[in-house]
Scaffold this motif. Structure first.
Motif, PDB file in Angstrom:
ATOM      1  N   LEU A 104     -48.050 -16.185  11.317  1.00  0.00           N
ATOM      2  CA  LEU A 104     -49.536 -15.248  11.312  1.00  0.00           C
ATOM      3  C   LEU A 104     -50.483 -16.518  11.938  1.00  0.00           C
ATOM      4  O   LEU A 104     -51.306 -16.262  13.029  1.00  0.00           O
ATOM      5  N   THR A 136     -51.946 -16.208  15.745  1.00  0.00           N
ATOM      6  CA  THR A 136     -53.443 -15.888  15.892  1.00  0.00           C
ATOM      7  C   THR A 136     -54.509 -17.150  16.066  1.00  0.00           C
ATOM      8  O   THR A 136     -55.703 -16.725  16.378  1.00  0.00           O
ATOM      9  N   GLY A 137     -53.996 -18.224  16.085  1.00  0.00           N
ATOM     10  CA  GLY A 137     -54.742 -19.457  16.455  1.00  0.00           C
ATOM     11  C   GLY A 137     -55.681 -19.851  15.192  1.00  0.00           C
ATOM     12  O   GLY A 137     -56.332 -20.737  15.163  1.00  0.00           O
ATOM     13  N   LEU A 138     -55.451 -18.927  14.035  1.00  0.00           N
ATOM     14  CA  LEU A 138     -56.405 -19.507  12.882  1.00  0.00           C
ATOM     15  C   LEU A 138     -55.739 -20.617  12.102  1.00  0.00           C
ATOM     16  O   LEU A 138     -56.550 -21.311  11.192  1.00  0.00           O
ATOM     17  N   ALA A 187     -62.266 -16.242  15.385  1.00  0.00           N
ATOM     18  CA  ALA A 187     -61.238 -15.837  15.851  1.00  0.00           C
ATOM     19  C   ALA A 187     -60.964 -14.343  16.364  1.00  0.00           C
ATOM     20  O   ALA A 187     -60.669 -14.116  17.423  1.00  0.00           O
ATOM     21  N   ALA A 188     -61.840 -13.438  15.563  1.00  0.00           N
ATOM     22  CA  ALA A 188     -62.066 -12.012  16.070  1.00  0.00           C
ATOM     23  C   ALA A 188     -62.961 -12.059  17.231  1.00  0.00           C
ATOM     24  O   ALA A 188     -62.763 -11.025  18.115  1.00  0.00           O
ATOM     25  N   VAL A 213     -61.499 -12.230  20.577  1.00  0.00           N
ATOM     26  CA  VAL A 213     -60.577 -11.009  21.114  1.00  0.00           C
ATOM     27  C   VAL A 213     -61.563 -10.273  22.253  1.00  0.00           C
ATOM     28  O   VAL A 213     -60.848  -9.699  23.256  1.00  0.00           O
ATOM     29  N   VAL A 261     -51.124 -10.397  20.837  1.00  0.00           N
ATOM     30  CA  VAL A 261     -51.376 -10.678  19.640  1.00  0.00           C
ATOM     31  C   VAL A 261     -52.754 -10.282  19.135  1.00  0.00           C
ATOM     32  O   VAL A 261     -53.174 -10.448  18.098  1.00  0.00           O
ATOM     33  N   ARG A 262     -53.598  -9.549  20.349  1.00  0.00           N
ATOM     34  CA  ARG A 262     -54.832  -9.308  19.835  1.00  0.00           C
ATOM     35  C   ARG A 262     -55.194  -8.301  18.716  1.00  0.00           C
ATOM     36  O   ARG A 262     -55.769  -8.874  17.732  1.00  0.00           O
ATOM     37  N   ARG A 282     -54.553 -10.331  15.577  1.00  0.00           N
ATOM     38  CA  ARG A 282     -55.428 -11.265  15.341  1.00  0.00           C
ATOM     39  C   ARG A 282     -56.609 -10.668  14.837  1.00  0.00           C
ATOM     40  O   ARG A 282     -57.323 -11.237  13.834  1.00  0.00           O
ATOM     41  N   PHE A 298     -55.676 -10.061  11.157  1.00  0.00           N
ATOM     42  CA  PHE A 298     -55.469 -11.022  10.266  1.00  0.00           C
ATOM     43  C   PHE A 298     -56.742 -12.012  10.155  1.00  0.00           C
ATOM     44  O   PHE A 298     -56.965 -12.231   9.173  1.00  0.00           O
ATOM     45  N   ALA A 299     -57.738 -11.736  11.007  1.00  0.00           N
ATOM     46  CA  ALA A 299     -59.030 -12.434  10.738  1.00  0.00           C
ATOM     47  C   ALA A 299     -59.832 -11.693   9.502  1.00  0.00           C
ATOM     48  O   ALA A 299     -60.470 -12.222   8.806  1.00  0.00           O
TER      49      ALA A 299
END
Lengths: 294, 127
Positions: A19, A23-25, A117-118, A121, A263-264, A267, A270-271
């Motif tokens: 994840l 998501t890049g987190l 991260a959010a 989007v 993945v949007r 993301r 997950f955020a």
């Protein structure tokens, strides 16, 4: 830790790595609260294990990114002078910082990363910028000259061939990176969003160059502080083994899946999870503080 | 700027990172697997309690070497973790060497400063 706990830890770390990379987190922002809140691990051990996982995922992903040609090794080296120094300072500060304070700082970092991260989007970055950013002519010549003297400008690959980009505000980015190193070391995360902020906003680098170069630097930064924690006895093999292995497997899997998934929505979800975990960490820390007073 | 020199630099670093990470992961996996299969943990894995900074790991490098020589699962995992932590340092050294080959003195010095600071951190001297 017995076998079933180890397997559970491994599976959790695979999910976290997967994840985090999708998501890049990143991995650290999930691993620390999972270890503390679900596995009841004491915070200093969780921070240590998380940093080891961060090194694993960064090195694994950086190897792949380098071949794509976005990573700017010169910028990474210059800024690593700052992040490594920050990481060692952070590890020094950590020795005198009470758990509750570390937990609160972690919570703030988690909520902040989740927010960044959010927000991404609503304003999605194109995978490859079609138009080149023109070199800024109105830049004061003295500031541009540091980037020039360090030969930081480079090109990034596009379908239409390499596109050149210029680099600005190196000193401001350098000082931000010291802060990124301190944060990373203190709370056990890659602090990728601070690094991307410095490179994207301050230095004016193309987005993909910022993210890949940030990931490239995270391994060096995290290994500096993890090295200090190793000697303090904060790295437990029973935790670090499954967490590092799982996070690495998860992030490699994530890198494979990333081009094929949308993945949007993931993301956003997950955020929210990361933000809730951040709030939980703060609430628990405050409750501990009140308990200690009473 | 993306001339052949940069590409060979990228290849060298990419190779260092990949081989270091994969070797470290393999050793960690081997340690965990042997621990699971044999349940032969001569040093009991300490139950995870509260971290006490006053207790430093006893005779850290010495015990690790002895444990690895005995193929102790915990020691193997720790060896893998140490190798993993050394991988970024190897990467910085690979960068530095490549810059020396390219006669790029400035970046060779920058890489050397990072390598020295990082080594001090990893050796437990700083921080």
């Amino acid at each position: 830790m017995d076998l079933s706990a180890t397997i559970l830890l491994l599976i959790t770390a695979i999910l976290g790595g997967l994840l985090g990379s999708l998501t890049g987190l990143g991995g650290g922002v999930v691993i620390v609260p999972v270890l503390v809140l679900l596995f009841k691990v004491d915070l200093p051990y969780a921070v240590g294990a998380s940093l080891v996982a961060v090194v694993a995922t960064s090195c694994g992903a950086a190897a792949a990114f380098l071949r794509e040609g976005f990573t700017n090794v010169r910028i990474a080296l210059v800024l690593e002078l700052a992040t490594v120094a920050g990481a060692l300072v952070g590890a020094g500060i950590a020795a005198f910082t009470p758990r509750a304070a570390v937990a609160i700082v972690f919570g703030v970092v988690a909520i902040w990363s989740a927010w960044v991260a959010a927000k991404g989007v609503t304003n999605p970055q194109p995978p490859v910028a079609p138009t080149p950013v023109p070199p800024t002519p109105d830049l004061p010549p003295r500031k541009a000259s540091l980037a020039e003297r360090l030969r930081l400008s480079s090109t990034y690959p596009t379908a239409d061939g390499p596109v050149p980009y210029a680099v600005q505000r190196v000193p401001a980015a350098f000082f931000t990176m010291i802060a990124a190193g301190i944060l990373s070391s203190l709370v056990g995360v890659g602090a990728g969003f601070v690094k991307v902020f410095a490179m994207d906003r301050l230095m004016g680098l193309p987005f993909k160059v910022s993210t890949t170069t940030s990931n490239f630097m995270i391994g060096v930064t995290a290994s500096a502080s993890a090295g200090v924690y190793l000697h303090r006895g904060q790295l437990l093999p029973s935790l670090c083994g499954p967490v590092a292995l799982g996070a690495l497997l998860g992030s490699l899997l994530g890198a494979r899946l990333l081009p094929r998934l949308n993945v949007r929505p993931l993301r956003i979800i997950f955020a929210v999870v990361v933000a809730v975990a951040g709030v939980q960490m703060i609430v628990r820390a405050v409750a501990d503080l009140m308990g200690a007073r009473a | 700027m993306n001339h052949p020199r940069d590409e060979s630099l990228n290849r060298t670093i990419s190779y260092t990172l990949r081989s270091g990470t994969m070797l470290a992961a393999a050793i960690i996996a081997l340690g965990m697997l042997s621990g699971a299969l044999t349940a032969r943990t001569t040093t009991p894995i300490a139950p995870i309690g509260r971290f006490d900074p006053s207790i430093t790991p006893d005779n850290f490098p010495g015990n690790l070497v002895r444990g690895v020589a005995d193929l102790e699962p915990t020691a193997l995992v720790m060896l893998g973790v140490c190798l993993l932590l050394a991988t970024p340092l190897l990467r910085v050294l690979a960068c530095g060497l490549q810059f020396i080959v390219q006669r790029d003195l400035l970046y060779a010095i920058i890489a050397a400063i990072i390598a020295i600071t990082l080594s001090l951190g990893l050796a437990g001297v700083l921080g």
